[in-house]
Scaffold this motif. Structure first.
Motif, short mmCIF file in Angstrom:
data_model
loop_
_atom_site.label_atom_id
_atom_site.label_comp_id
_atom_site.label_asym_id
_atom_site.label_seq_id
_atom_site.Cartn_x
_atom_site.Cartn_y
_atom_site.Cartn_z
N LEU A 118 20.17 9.90 17.06
CA LEU A 118 20.92 8.66 17.30
C LEU A 118 20.05 7.64 18.02
N TYR A 119 19.34 8.08 19.05
CA TYR A 119 18.45 7.18 19.79
C TYR A 119 17.39 6.59 18.86
N ARG A 120 16.79 7.46 18.04
CA ARG A 120 15.73 7.03 17.14
C ARG A 120 16.26 6.03 16.11
N LEU A 121 17.45 6.29 15.56
CA LEU A 121 18.03 5.37 14.59
C LEU A 121 18.29 4.01 15.21
N ARG A 122 18.84 4.01 16.41
CA ARG A 122 19.12 2.73 17.09
C ARG A 122 17.83 1.99 17.40
N LEU A 123 16.78 2.71 17.75
CA LEU A 123 15.49 2.09 18.02
C LEU A 123 14.92 1.47 16.74
N ILE A 124 14.99 2.20 15.63
CA ILE A 124 14.50 1.67 14.35
C ILE A 124 15.26 0.39 13.99
N ARG A 125 16.59 0.42 14.16
CA ARG A 125 17.39 -0.76 13.84
C ARG A 125 16.98 -1.96 14.71
N ARG A 126 16.72 -1.70 15.98
CA ARG A 126 16.32 -2.79 16.89
C ARG A 126 14.97 -3.37 16.45
N LEU A 127 14.04 -2.50 16.09
CA LEU A 127 12.73 -2.97 15.64
C LEU A 127 12.85 -3.74 14.32
N GLN A 128 13.76 -3.30 13.45
CA GLN A 128 13.96 -4.02 12.18
C GLN A 128 14.51 -5.42 12.43
N LYS A 129 15.33 -5.57 13.47
CA LYS A 129 15.86 -6.90 13.77
C LYS A 129 14.75 -7.86 14.16
N ASP A 130 13.62 -7.29 14.65
CA ASP A 130 12.44 -8.11 14.94
C ASP A 130 11.59 -8.33 13.70
N HIS A 131 12.13 -7.94 12.54
CA HIS A 131 11.49 -8.14 11.23
C HIS A 131 10.17 -7.39 11.12
N LEU A 132 10.08 -6.23 11.76
CA LEU A 132 8.87 -5.41 11.62
C LEU A 132 8.95 -4.59 10.35
N PRO A 133 7.84 -4.47 9.61
CA PRO A 133 7.85 -3.60 8.43
C PRO A 133 7.93 -2.13 8.85
N LEU A 134 8.42 -1.29 7.95
CA LEU A 134 8.57 0.13 8.28
C LEU A 134 7.25 0.78 8.68
N ALA A 135 6.16 0.35 8.09
CA ALA A 135 4.86 0.94 8.45
C ALA A 135 4.55 0.68 9.93
N GLU A 136 4.86 -0.53 10.40
CA GLU A 136 4.63 -0.86 11.81
C GLU A 136 5.60 -0.09 12.71
N ILE A 137 6.85 0.04 12.26
CA ILE A 137 7.83 0.81 13.04
C ILE A 137 7.36 2.26 13.15
N ARG A 138 6.86 2.83 12.06
CA ARG A 138 6.38 4.21 12.08
C ARG A 138 5.24 4.35 13.08
N THR A 139 4.31 3.39 13.08
CA THR A 139 3.18 3.42 14.02
C THR A 139 3.68 3.40 15.46
N ARG A 140 4.66 2.55 15.75
CA ARG A 140 5.20 2.46 17.11
C ARG A 140 5.92 3.74 17.52
N LEU A 141 6.66 4.34 16.58
CA LEU A 141 7.36 5.58 16.88
C LEU A 141 6.37 6.71 17.13
N GLU A 142 5.30 6.75 16.36
CA GLU A 142 4.28 7.79 16.56
C GLU A 142 3.62 7.61 17.92
N ALA A 143 3.42 6.37 18.34
CA ALA A 143 2.83 6.11 19.65
C ALA A 143 3.77 6.61 20.76
N LEU A 144 5.07 6.45 20.57
CA LEU A 144 6.02 6.93 21.55
C LEU A 144 5.96 8.45 21.68
N GLU A 145 5.81 9.13 20.52
CA GLU A 145 5.77 10.59 20.52
C GLU A 145 4.53 11.12 21.22
N ASP A 146 3.45 10.33 21.20
CA ASP A 146 2.19 10.79 21.80
C ASP A 146 2.21 10.70 23.32
N GLN A 147 3.16 9.96 23.87
CA GLN A 147 3.19 9.79 25.31
C GLN A 147 3.73 11.01 26.02
#
Length: 93
Positions: free
Chosen positions: A64-93
């Motif tokens: 649920l958290y991840r879905l809401r985060l993806i939706r928020r990033l999409q509202k900033d008009h980010l492409p899915l490739a960029e969203i994936r990169t940001r999510l992977e960066a979060l997982e590395d922390q």
């Protein structure tokens, strides 16, 4: 009405020991997405697969958290490739 072994016990309260468990339909309602969107995100590697398969598949607060985060990033008009990169960066922390 009949309740299914406590599954319909109203809103779940945040407890450290208990992780919420959602069906696909419940997850979609809470995150305001369609089942097709959830399946697409899983196929794209944006969302981890649920535990179980088919009608028994269960999703948790992490989904649920991840879905809401993806939706928020999409509202900033980010492409899915960029969203994936940001999510992977979060997982590395």
């Amino acid at each position: 009405g009949t309740t299914q072994q406590g599954l319909d016990s109203g809103p779940s309260h945040c407890q450290d020991s208990a992780v919420s468990s959602f069906s696909l339909a419940d997850l979609c309602d809470l995150a305001d997405v369609t089942p097709r969107t959830v399946r697409f995100y899983i196929a794209q590697g944006l969302l981890r697969p649920p535990s179980g398969a088919g009608p028994a598949a269960r999703y948790d607060d992490g989904h649920l958290y991840r879905l809401r985060l993806i939706r928020r990033l999409q509202k900033d008009h980010l492409p899915l490739a960029e969203i994936r990169t940001r999510l992977e960066a979060l997982e590395d922390q």
